[in-house]
Design a protein around this motif. Structure first.
Motif, mmCIF file in Angstrom:
data_model
loop_
_atom_site.group_PDB
_atom_site.id
_atom_site.type_symbol
_atom_site.label_atom_id
_atom_site.label_comp_id
_atom_site.label_asym_id
_atom_site.label_seq_id
_atom_site.Cartn_x
_atom_site.Cartn_y
_atom_site.Cartn_z
ATOM 1 N N GLU A 419 48.865 41.962 35.094
ATOM 2 C CA GLU A 419 48.295 41.759 33.765
ATOM 3 C C GLU A 419 46.871 41.225 33.815
ATOM 4 O OE1 GLU A 419 49.779 42.764 31.110
ATOM 5 O OE2 GLU A 419 51.577 43.369 32.202
ATOM 6 N N ALA A 420 46.249 41.250 34.989
ATOM 7 C CA ALA A 420 44.891 40.725 35.134
ATOM 8 C C ALA A 420 44.086 41.615 36.068
ATOM 9 C CB ALA A 420 44.923 39.292 35.652
ATOM 10 N N VAL A 421 43.904 42.882 35.650
ATOM 11 C CA VAL A 421 43.142 43.859 36.421
ATOM 12 C C VAL A 421 41.943 44.271 35.573
ATOM 13 C CG1 VAL A 421 43.171 46.095 37.587
ATOM 14 C CG2 VAL A 421 45.220 44.659 37.587
ATOM 15 N N PHE A 422 40.769 43.806 35.952
ATOM 16 C CA PHE A 422 39.573 43.988 35.151
ATOM 17 C C PHE A 422 38.606 44.947 35.845
ATOM 18 C CE2 PHE A 422 41.053 39.529 34.809
ATOM 19 C CZ PHE A 422 41.558 39.593 33.510
ATOM 20 N N THR A 432 30.353 53.301 33.409
ATOM 21 C CA THR A 432 31.645 53.578 34.050
ATOM 22 C C THR A 432 32.727 52.635 33.520
ATOM 23 O OG1 THR A 432 30.538 54.353 36.065
ATOM 24 C CG2 THR A 432 32.843 53.672 36.273
ATOM 25 N N ALA A 433 32.399 51.347 33.419
ATOM 26 C CA ALA A 433 33.376 50.369 32.933
ATOM 27 C C ALA A 433 33.791 50.671 31.498
ATOM 28 C CB ALA A 433 32.798 48.962 33.042
ATOM 29 N N LEU A 434 32.834 51.034 30.638
ATOM 30 C CA LEU A 434 33.164 51.332 29.244
ATOM 31 C C LEU A 434 33.970 52.624 29.131
ATOM 32 C CD1 LEU A 434 29.836 50.342 27.451
ATOM 33 C CD2 LEU A 434 32.020 49.112 27.416
ATOM 34 N N GLN A 435 33.642 53.617 29.955
ATOM 35 C CA GLN A 435 34.449 54.842 29.925
ATOM 36 C C GLN A 435 35.862 54.575 30.427
ATOM 37 O OE1 GLN A 435 34.012 57.555 28.514
ATOM 38 N NE2 GLN A 435 31.813 57.898 28.274
ATOM 39 N N ALA A 436 36.013 53.659 31.377
ATOM 40 C CA ALA A 436 37.359 53.275 31.824
ATOM 41 C C ALA A 436 38.139 52.617 30.688
ATOM 42 C CB ALA A 436 37.258 52.338 33.022
ATOM 43 N N ALA A 437 37.429 51.873 29.825
ATOM 44 C CA ALA A 437 38.078 51.218 28.692
ATOM 45 C C ALA A 437 38.516 52.214 27.634
ATOM 46 C CB ALA A 437 37.136 50.190 28.078
ATOM 47 N N CYS A 438 38.008 53.448 27.716
ATOM 48 C CA CYS A 438 38.387 54.495 26.760
ATOM 49 C C CYS A 438 39.668 55.223 27.181
ATOM 50 C CB CYS A 438 37.254 55.514 26.625
ATOM 51 S SG CYS A 438 35.762 54.872 25.860
ATOM 52 N N ARG A 439 40.221 54.896 28.341
ATOM 53 C CA ARG A 439 41.379 55.623 28.862
ATOM 54 C C ARG A 439 42.577 54.701 29.035
ATOM 55 N NH1 ARG A 439 39.233 59.602 33.683
ATOM 56 N NH2 ARG A 439 37.319 60.360 32.674
ATOM 57 N N GLN A 440 43.741 55.286 28.914
ATOM 58 C CA GLN A 440 44.938 54.575 29.318
ATOM 59 C C GLN A 440 44.916 54.459 30.834
ATOM 60 O OE1 GLN A 440 47.047 53.192 27.388
ATOM 61 N NE2 GLN A 440 46.966 54.234 25.398
ATOM 62 N N PRO A 442 45.051 51.345 34.433
ATOM 63 C CA PRO A 442 45.526 50.081 35.010
ATOM 64 C C PRO A 442 44.751 48.856 34.537
ATOM 65 C CG PRO A 442 44.117 51.196 36.577
ATOM 66 C CD PRO A 442 44.234 52.113 35.388
ATOM 67 N N PHE A 443 43.678 49.034 33.757
ATOM 68 C CA PHE A 443 42.786 47.916 33.474
ATOM 69 C C PHE A 443 43.200 47.125 32.241
ATOM 70 C CE2 PHE A 443 40.073 51.030 35.746
ATOM 71 C CZ PHE A 443 39.884 50.270 36.897
ATOM 72 N N THR A 444 43.018 45.809 32.341
ATOM 73 C CA THR A 444 43.352 44.877 31.271
ATOM 74 C C THR A 444 42.172 44.679 30.332
ATOM 75 O OG1 THR A 444 44.787 43.712 32.845
ATOM 76 C CG2 THR A 444 44.225 42.560 30.788
ATOM 77 N N ALA A 445 40.957 44.691 30.869
ATOM 78 C CA ALA A 445 39.747 44.489 30.078
ATOM 79 C C ALA A 445 38.563 44.983 30.897
ATOM 80 C CB ALA A 445 39.572 43.016 29.704
ATOM 81 N N ALA A 446 37.407 45.127 30.209
ATOM 82 C CA ALA A 446 36.209 45.639 30.861
ATOM 83 C C ALA A 446 35.001 44.794 30.484
ATOM 84 C CB ALA A 446 35.960 47.093 30.469
ATOM 85 N N THR A 447 34.094 44.589 31.460
ATOM 86 C CA THR A 447 32.815 43.931 31.219
ATOM 87 C C THR A 447 31.698 44.918 31.530
ATOM 88 O OG1 THR A 447 33.647 41.727 31.755
ATOM 89 C CG2 THR A 447 31.271 42.061 31.904
ATOM 90 N N ALA A 448 30.763 45.083 30.592
ATOM 91 C CA ALA A 448 29.646 46.005 30.755
ATOM 92 C C ALA A 448 28.343 45.238 30.570
ATOM 93 C CB ALA A 448 29.737 47.146 29.760
ATOM 94 N N THR A 449 27.554 45.150 31.617
ATOM 95 C CA THR A 449 26.283 44.418 31.606
ATOM 96 C C THR A 449 25.128 45.406 31.635
ATOM 97 O OG1 THR A 449 27.298 42.570 32.797
ATOM 98 C CG2 THR A 449 24.897 42.685 32.790
ATOM 99 N N SER A 450 24.179 45.244 30.720
ATOM 100 C CA SER A 450 23.008 46.143 30.652
ATOM 101 C C SER A 450 23.456 47.598 30.673
ATOM 102 C CB SER A 450 22.048 45.868 31.818
ATOM 103 O OG SER A 450 21.682 44.511 31.881
#
Length: 556
Positions: A419-422, A432-440, A442-450
């Motif tokens: 339950e803690a895979v970021f 890449t991180a934001l596109q991962a957040a658009c899909r079902q 393994p990730f719990t949350a995403a951080t996108a910097t710049s």
């Protein structure tokens, strides 16, 4: 923001000392990322300042303009040979290779509506690189020659390179032979022009050069005893290799795992910028004249190791499989005997790599109990031309798949908390991180910097050097849309970002808020794309840590 960049000089028995005045920062923005920002002669030194102009350093410690400061050109790629100072200068209309005289007069040698780089002069022969305005220098470049300067100027004749070959780092070697790196076999290897033919020097299934994001890279050099030293890179580890006259390869400097592409020699001494997972990058030297191989010794300090990291398990190079394709990653684990929260990092670029070196951002999270996996996803350098180009037309797809593959691989191992895979990334890695957040997944949350949010809009905003990159990478994933988010996201962005516009991040944050989607936003006032100032980086790291810890405190 992050302090001044200064030209330094170190003697055999003298500590490093600055050559540029305290108020001057070295480095311009030719081709968006600069490079080749200094040149040294026996009695003269030149640098490119932050205003993108060339300055001569005076003996009294001051500076004076070497070119007219009123022109509109950006300068870089300085090269000194004999009595001649060469430079590349550019505008949005194209590039020129110029000769800069002592009195500041500038003579144009070559002009192009595309890009020019790496001028190298030997006798009356000028070698240089050229590529078209719709290409990137790691995809397609041409090595050109002008045989009889100063009588002949204008376009040279083609020596190597094509639409399917990227030539980088030309350099005149001993005996007047021209050396260069080419990926004509699928790997960036060293070649030389004998005057009659091009022949391989050190063929191997490995990349011996990085993608040329900046000018002035030099991944090989020559010793007085006839050896050639060069770097060998596998996408994670970079080592130094020495080849003798008989072609025998040895590996000096085995105590470094990451080497910057700035290799130089003096006699049989090799100088490099090296680091390890427990040591800072530093200028180091190796004496190839001593038998048995020697470790690289740091110049200017007695030790460079970080003793506080000695209790942390060393990072491990691991492989996961995305279908039949092996995806390599670097795993950092905390010193704990139970599953840990995981951060999967997507590097920026995306034509970048995962260097095996000390990374304080990684250590920030590892020291707080997180495991960190840095993924050399498709598109990364150091694994050959085909792997480097495999992300073309699939940005936001294959990179996301590879990061998710690594996360699942670690979940199956039982070493991370389910339950803690970021996932976290900056710049292109933020996309890449934001596109991962658009899909079902393994990730719990995403951080996108710049983060880059809309590749099409980004293509129109970036400097001309990088516009082809955006066009070549763009695929079906397209713009990141708030309504597609599946998991909470943290956005961190500098308001002065000139590469990925802060306005895009504001618009995206507003869209998330309007939808009531779980998210947090941190805008850093006056901060640019790289968060290079310590205060900005500290605020960003603390915000990311608070974001993860807040999610972990919630009920599953």
């Amino acid at each position: 923001m992050g302090g001044a960049r200064r030209l330094m000089r170190a003697g055999r028995n003298a500590p490093p000392r600055a050559q540029t005045p305290p108020g001057m920062s070295v480095g311009g923005w030719l081709h968006a990322y600069g490079g080749g920002s200094f040149a040294i002669a026996a009695n003269a030194q030149w640098v490119v300042g932050e205003d993108n102009k060339v300055y001569r350093l005076r003996p009294d410690g001051g500076t004076e303009p070497a070119v007219a400061v009123a022109d509109d050109y950006l300068y870089g790629e300085l090269h000194h040979a004999g009595e001649t100072l060469l430079a590349v200068r550019g505008t949005d209309d194209g590039d020129q290779i110029v000769e800069i005289a002592q009195d500041g007069e500038v003579r144009v040698l070559v002009s192009s509506t595309g890009f020019l780089a790496a001028p190298q002069l030997h006798g009356g022969t000028l070698a240089y690189l050229e590529w078209d305005s719709d290409r990137m220098p790691w995809d397609s470049t041409r090595l050109m020659l002008i045989d009889s300067l100063p009588d002949q100027t204008g376009p040279g004749h083609l020596l190597a390179g094509s639409d399917r070959e990227a030539v980088v780092q030309p350099l005149w070697g001993p005996g007047g032979q021209l050396y260069f790196m080419s990926d004509r076999t699928g790997w960036w290897n060293l070649y030389r022009w004998t005057g009659e033919a091009v022949e391989p020097v050190a063929p191997m299934d490995a990349d011996c050069a990085p993608a040329p994001w900046e000018g002035g890279y030099r991944s090989y050099a020559f010793t007085d005893s006839g050896q050639i030293v060069l770097t060998v890179h596998d996408g994670i580890r970079t080592e130094l290799v020495a080849m003798d006259r008989d072609g025998l390869l040895t590996r000096p400097a085995t105590n470094v795992t990451s080497v910057k592409p700035y290799v130089a020699t003096l006699g049989d001494h090799v100088f490099l910028i090296g680091s390890t997972p427990t040591s800072r990058p530093s200028v180091r030297t190796v004496d190839l004249g001593r038998p048995g191989g020697q470790p690289a010794v740091s110049i200017g300090s007695s030790t460079n190791d970080i003793s506080v990291l000695s209790t942390t398990p060393p990072p491990a190079i691991r492989t996961a499989r995305s279908g039949r394709l092996p995806i390599r990653y670097l795993l950092h684990q905390p010193d704990r005997g139970q599953p840990a929260p995981l951060i999967v990092r997507a590097h920026p670029g995306p034509t970048d790599d995962v260097p095996l070196r000390l990374d304080w951002t990684v250590q920030f999270f590892v020291s707080r109990g997180f495991a960190v996996a840095e993924v050399a996803y498709r598109g990364s350098t150091g694994q050959g031309r085909a792997f480097r180009q495999s992300l073309h037309g699939h940005w936001g797809e294959y990179d996301v798949e590879d990061c998710a593959t690594v996360a699942r691989h670690l979940l199956e191992s039982g070493k991370v908390l389910r339950e803690a895979v970021f996932i976290s990334g900056a710049s292109a890695g933020g996309y890449t991180a934001l596109q991962a957040a658009c899909r079902q997944g393994p990730f719990t949350a995403a951080t996108a910097t710049s983060a880059i949010i809309d590749p099409a809009r980004w293509e129109k905003a970036v400097p001309r050097f990088q516009r082809p990159h955006a066009a070549i990478l763009a695929g079906r994933a397209g713009e990141v849309r708030a309504e597609a988010m599946h998991i909470p996201v943290l956005l961190i962005h500098g308001t002065a970002d000139e590469i990925a516009a802060a306005e895009d991040a504001r618009r995206f944050s507003d869209d998330l808020a309007a939808l009531g989607h779980a998210h947090e936003t941190l805008f850093l006032e006056g901060v640019g794309h790289y968060l290079s100032a310590p205060a900005a980086l500290e605020r960003a790291l603390e915000a990311e840590l608070d974001f993860y810890e807040g999610l972990m405190r919630r009920e599953p």
